[in-house]
Design a protein around this motif. Structure first.
Motif, mmCIF file in Angstrom:
data_model
loop_
_atom_site.group_PDB
_atom_site.id
_atom_site.type_symbol
_atom_site.label_atom_id
_atom_site.label_comp_id
_atom_site.label_asym_id
_atom_site.label_seq_id
_atom_site.Cartn_x
_atom_site.Cartn_y
_atom_site.Cartn_z
ATOM 1 N N UNK A 48 0.885 -1.705 -0.294
ATOM 2 C CA UNK A 48 -0.101 -0.110 0.069
ATOM 3 C C UNK A 48 0.620 1.618 -0.172
ATOM 4 N N UNK A 49 0.335 2.506 -0.388
ATOM 5 C CA UNK A 49 1.065 3.753 -0.217
ATOM 6 C C UNK A 49 0.610 4.453 0.674
ATOM 7 N N UNK A 50 1.589 4.360 1.219
ATOM 8 C CA UNK A 50 1.650 5.394 3.025
ATOM 9 C C UNK A 50 0.935 6.152 3.171
ATOM 10 N N UNK A 51 0.035 6.683 2.049
ATOM 11 C CA UNK A 51 -0.643 7.493 2.818
ATOM 12 C C UNK A 51 -2.122 6.566 2.893
ATOM 13 N N UNK A 52 -2.138 6.007 2.668
ATOM 14 C CA UNK A 52 -3.858 4.908 1.993
ATOM 15 C C UNK A 52 -4.175 4.891 3.825
ATOM 16 N N UNK A 53 -4.185 5.008 4.808
ATOM 17 C CA UNK A 53 -4.357 4.735 6.262
ATOM 18 C C UNK A 53 -5.773 4.342 6.725
ATOM 19 N N UNK A 54 -6.139 4.586 5.744
ATOM 20 C CA UNK A 54 -8.087 3.828 5.668
ATOM 21 C C UNK A 54 -8.065 2.975 5.370
ATOM 22 N N UNK A 55 -7.200 2.506 4.118
ATOM 23 C CA UNK A 55 -7.168 1.277 3.563
ATOM 24 C C UNK A 55 -6.496 0.525 4.219
ATOM 25 N N UNK A 56 -5.508 0.888 4.988
ATOM 26 C CA UNK A 56 -5.063 0.027 5.432
ATOM 27 C C UNK A 56 -5.579 -0.850 6.855
ATOM 28 N N UNK A 57 -6.439 -0.234 7.478
ATOM 29 C CA UNK A 57 -7.312 -0.677 8.859
ATOM 30 C C UNK A 57 -8.054 -1.511 8.586
ATOM 31 N N UNK A 58 -8.820 -1.064 7.159
ATOM 32 C CA UNK A 58 -9.843 -1.975 6.880
ATOM 33 C C UNK A 58 -9.138 -3.245 5.930
ATOM 34 N N UNK A 68 3.141 -4.162 3.463
ATOM 35 C CA UNK A 68 3.812 -3.354 3.010
ATOM 36 C C UNK A 68 3.501 -2.265 3.402
ATOM 37 N N UNK A 69 4.199 -1.179 3.617
ATOM 38 C CA UNK A 69 4.037 -0.072 3.181
ATOM 39 C C UNK A 69 5.132 1.065 2.294
ATOM 40 N N UNK A 70 4.909 1.675 0.937
ATOM 41 C CA UNK A 70 5.742 2.094 0.430
ATOM 42 C C UNK A 70 5.272 3.204 0.151
ATOM 43 N N UNK A 71 6.456 4.029 -1.024
ATOM 44 C CA UNK A 71 5.229 5.448 -1.013
ATOM 45 C C UNK A 71 5.404 5.296 -2.881
ATOM 46 N N UNK A 72 4.757 6.537 -2.757
ATOM 47 C CA UNK A 72 3.566 6.539 -4.146
ATOM 48 C C UNK A 72 5.006 6.105 -5.428
ATOM 49 N N UNK A 73 5.580 6.224 -5.198
ATOM 50 C CA UNK A 73 6.307 6.670 -6.350
ATOM 51 C C UNK A 73 6.821 4.674 -6.559
#
Length: 249
Positions: A48-58, A68-73
């Motif tokens: 997941x992209x690092x700003x996807x906190x809601x999706x991460x929770x879901x 795994x959390x990564x940058x959008x790039x």
């Protein structure tokens, strides 16, 4: 942090060869990821992209797979999409080795080559409640990323099988073969048999001759304007709608 081995694995799943060798495929985009975790597909891991906190929770609530959390790039570099700001999943393929027709009506595709068309047809089948799909051996791959993206998550609810169509039809002599062609009976007045294979053909050439010769009946979507043809996925939707109306009538 993703390992080099995992990055290499993700990149390999961009190709048909890599998907076949690993028995895995990619699911990309928020809608597809949310549909994925409601299914019984086995997820190897998420990225997941690092700003996807809601999706991460879901996702963490609904799947035990590691995230795994990564940058959008970095995510975009891993993705098959031009840009991916959400995420992807590496997923185990399903093979329906004991595929058995379990519905009176089944959509059959002969030589569909465009991934977007196949993905849209899968979504249409899901919408109209036709949960099985039979494909000729030369149809595009079900697990192609472009197909999966086009289904908007419907891939998770459709059983499918790739077959030699003439042999497959011979093994089901009790089921009538109805082909969508240009010179068939008007679908608006057509009465479907009690059970049938509804066959749609290649985007450019339609149903191949060897299948045409075996059809029991032919149907046509009549034209009221001057367009030369309809896209095969649009044709599938029109036929599915008319078939569902017939079933409910």
């Amino acid at each position: 942090m993703l390992s080099n081995k995992q990055i290499k694995l993700i990149n390999s799943l961009h190709s048909k060869k890599g998907r076949k060798e690993n028995d895995l495929f990619l699911v990309e985009g928020e809608k597809s990821l949310l549909e994925l975790v409601k299914s019984d597909f086995s997820v190897e891991f998420f990225v997941l992209a690092e700003n996807q906190t809601d999706l991460l929770h879901e996702l963490s609530l609904k799947s035990p797979a590691y995230i795994y959390i990564v940058s959008e790039e970095q995510l975009t570099k891993l993705s098959t999409l031009v840009t991916n700001q959400v995420g992807l999943a590496v997923v185990k393929q399903k093979q329906f080795n004991h595929f058995k027709i379990n519905s009176p009506y089944t959509i059959v595709l002969d030589g569909i080559r465009d991934p977007g068309n196949l993905g849209t047809i899968i979504r249409i089948c899901d919408w109209y409640g036709f949960k099985q799909l039979v494909l000729s051996e030369d149809c595009t791959e079900f697990y192609n990323p472009k197909v999966i993206i086009s289904t908007m998550g419907s891939f998770s609810r459709i059983e499918f099988t790739y077959v030699d169509l003439p042999i497959f039809f011979k093994s089901h002599p009790e089921i009538k073969k109805i082909g969508a062609v240009l010179n068939g009976e008007n679908i608006h007045t057509y009465s479907f048999p009690e059970n049938a294979f509804i066959i749609l053909g290649n985007e450019s050439n339609g149903i191949r001759e060897e299948i045409i010769d075996t059809l029991d009946e032919k149907i046509t979507i009549p034209a009221f304007g001057e367009a030369e043809s309809l896209n095969v996925s649009i044709s599938t939707a029109i036929i599915a709608d008319n078939l569902r109306r017939f079933i409910l009538s």
